[in-house]
Motif scaffolding. Structure first.
Motif, mmCIF file in Angstrom:
data_model
loop_
_atom_site.group_PDB
_atom_site.id
_atom_site.type_symbol
_atom_site.label_atom_id
_atom_site.label_comp_id
_atom_site.label_asym_id
_atom_site.label_seq_id
_atom_site.Cartn_x
_atom_site.Cartn_y
_atom_site.Cartn_z
ATOM 1 N N UNK A 109 73.681 85.120 16.609
ATOM 2 C CA UNK A 109 74.359 85.996 17.557
ATOM 3 C C UNK A 109 75.806 85.524 17.704
ATOM 4 N N UNK A 110 76.707 86.442 18.027
ATOM 5 C CA UNK A 110 78.088 86.059 18.277
ATOM 6 C C UNK A 110 78.902 85.945 16.999
ATOM 7 N N UNK A 111 80.207 85.859 17.160
ATOM 8 C CA UNK A 111 81.125 85.885 16.024
ATOM 9 C C UNK A 111 81.310 84.507 15.400
ATOM 10 N N UNK A 112 81.439 84.474 14.088
ATOM 11 C CA UNK A 112 81.812 83.256 13.386
ATOM 12 C C UNK A 112 83.199 82.815 13.833
ATOM 13 N N UNK A 113 83.415 81.523 13.846
ATOM 14 C CA UNK A 113 84.687 80.983 14.282
ATOM 15 C C UNK A 113 84.699 80.535 15.724
ATOM 16 N N UNK A 114 83.652 80.906 16.476
ATOM 17 C CA UNK A 114 83.501 80.424 17.842
ATOM 18 C C UNK A 114 82.765 79.075 17.834
ATOM 19 N N UNK A 115 82.815 78.327 18.934
ATOM 20 C CA UNK A 115 82.002 77.101 19.018
ATOM 21 C C UNK A 115 80.539 77.410 18.734
ATOM 22 N N UNK A 116 79.884 76.553 17.983
ATOM 23 C CA UNK A 116 78.537 76.840 17.508
ATOM 24 C C UNK A 116 77.437 76.164 18.294
ATOM 25 N N UNK A 117 76.265 76.794 18.292
ATOM 26 C CA UNK A 117 75.045 76.234 18.866
ATOM 27 C C UNK A 117 73.912 76.471 17.867
#
Length: 295
Positions: free
Chosen positions: A40-48
């Motif tokens: 979920x969410x965009x690549x390039x954001x902080x990851x989990x």
């Protein structure tokens, strides 16, 4: 409505919202086994990276992950031998860690401005601690949810014999027979039904659980699990259910004694071992709060 919402009625609005959120689904090969993932969410954001306990699958995180993905890239995966991932002839903790690292790479969790956070429940928490101890320089933090590190679980040759895989006549029969392990009250039936439905595969005219029933016999965990805590190469964060019999007060105190001063230890009230089933909203709130301390 999503197919899950259509199949299981009387679901709360928060669950319906989470299940309706757009996500990616993929699969990659890691040392000969196909490993499935959701993101979920965009690549390039902080990851989990979110990983599960023994016998579970990535769908356990489907109601939770979207609430963390507003400004992050969140990935959930199924270990080999679990969910829709391939089985192996033999497993090892080190191999599971390599699977997690490969999925994190594949789904862009290292593309963000900071290293990703790894979140693991139960057996997944043990592997999260192992990742922190062996590759902690690649993690911003490691969150362990009701993971018992201080004593050895019964795995490998000492594991109890496994009965033959049962074939259920219908999907509905199998879902109705689903039980949590270790045993605890079966709360929030809509969550349990969703998890059970996604853990099934066709077997001729019937249905059976997709996880490898021999995985405990095929995996040697080793005995020095408590030694992982002082070896961690990134901050650790601990969560447990107040009613958990897996992480007792005594085990919790042992973890606290081993961890550096200031390490977060959070107890979620009215939750057993499977915290995301008993208190999903509370778990979301705790994870959000812990992640906020890393900003």
């Amino acid at each position: 409505m999503t197919s899950v919402e259509q199949e299981f009625s009387d679901t709360p609005d928060w669950f319906d919202w989470a299940m309706a959120q757009p996500h990616e689904r993929g699969r990659l090969s890691v040392e000969g086994a196909g490993i499935e993932w959701l993101a979920w969410g965009d690549r390039g954001r902080p990851g989990i990276l979110m990983v599960t306990g023994n016998g579970a699958h990535m769908g356990w995180w489907r109601p939770i992950a979207p609430f963390l993905a507003n400004d992050r890239r969140v990935t959930a995966m199924s270990w080999s031998g679990m969910g829709g991932s391939d089985w192996r002839d033999a497993y090892s903790p080190e191999l599971f860690v390599r699977e997690a690292q490969a999925v994190a790479e594949e789904t862009g969790l290292f593309d963000g401005p900071v290293a990703p956070v790894m979140v693991g429940h139960s057996f997944g928490g043990i592997l999260t601690a192992l990742t922190a101890a062996t590759a902690g320089h690649r993690l911003r933090a490691a969150v362990l949810i009701d993971a018992r590190l201080s004593t050895r679980s019964v795995w490998g040759a000492e594991a109890e014999p496994v009965p033959p895989r049962r074939i259920h006549a219908s999907r509905e029969e199998a879902i109705a027979r689903f039980r949590l392990q270790p045993s605890q009250p079966m709360r929030n039936r809509y969550l349990l039904d969703m998890i059970a439905a996604e853990a099934l595969e066709r077997a001729g005219e019937g249905w059976r659980w997709s996880a490898d029933p021999e995985i405990r016999h095929k995996t040697e965990l080793g005995s020095n699990l408590s030694g992982l805590v002082p070896r961690a190469g990134c901050p650790l964060m601990f969560i447990r259910g107040a009613l958990s019999t897996t992480v007792s007060d005594e085990i919790w105190a042992e973890h606290q004694a081993l961890a550096p001063s200031g390490t977060p230890f959070v107890i979620i009230p009215d939750a057993h071992h499977h915290v995301m089933i008993d208190q999903p909203i509370a778990l979301i709130a705790v994870l959000r709060a812990l992640l906020a301390t890393l900003a």
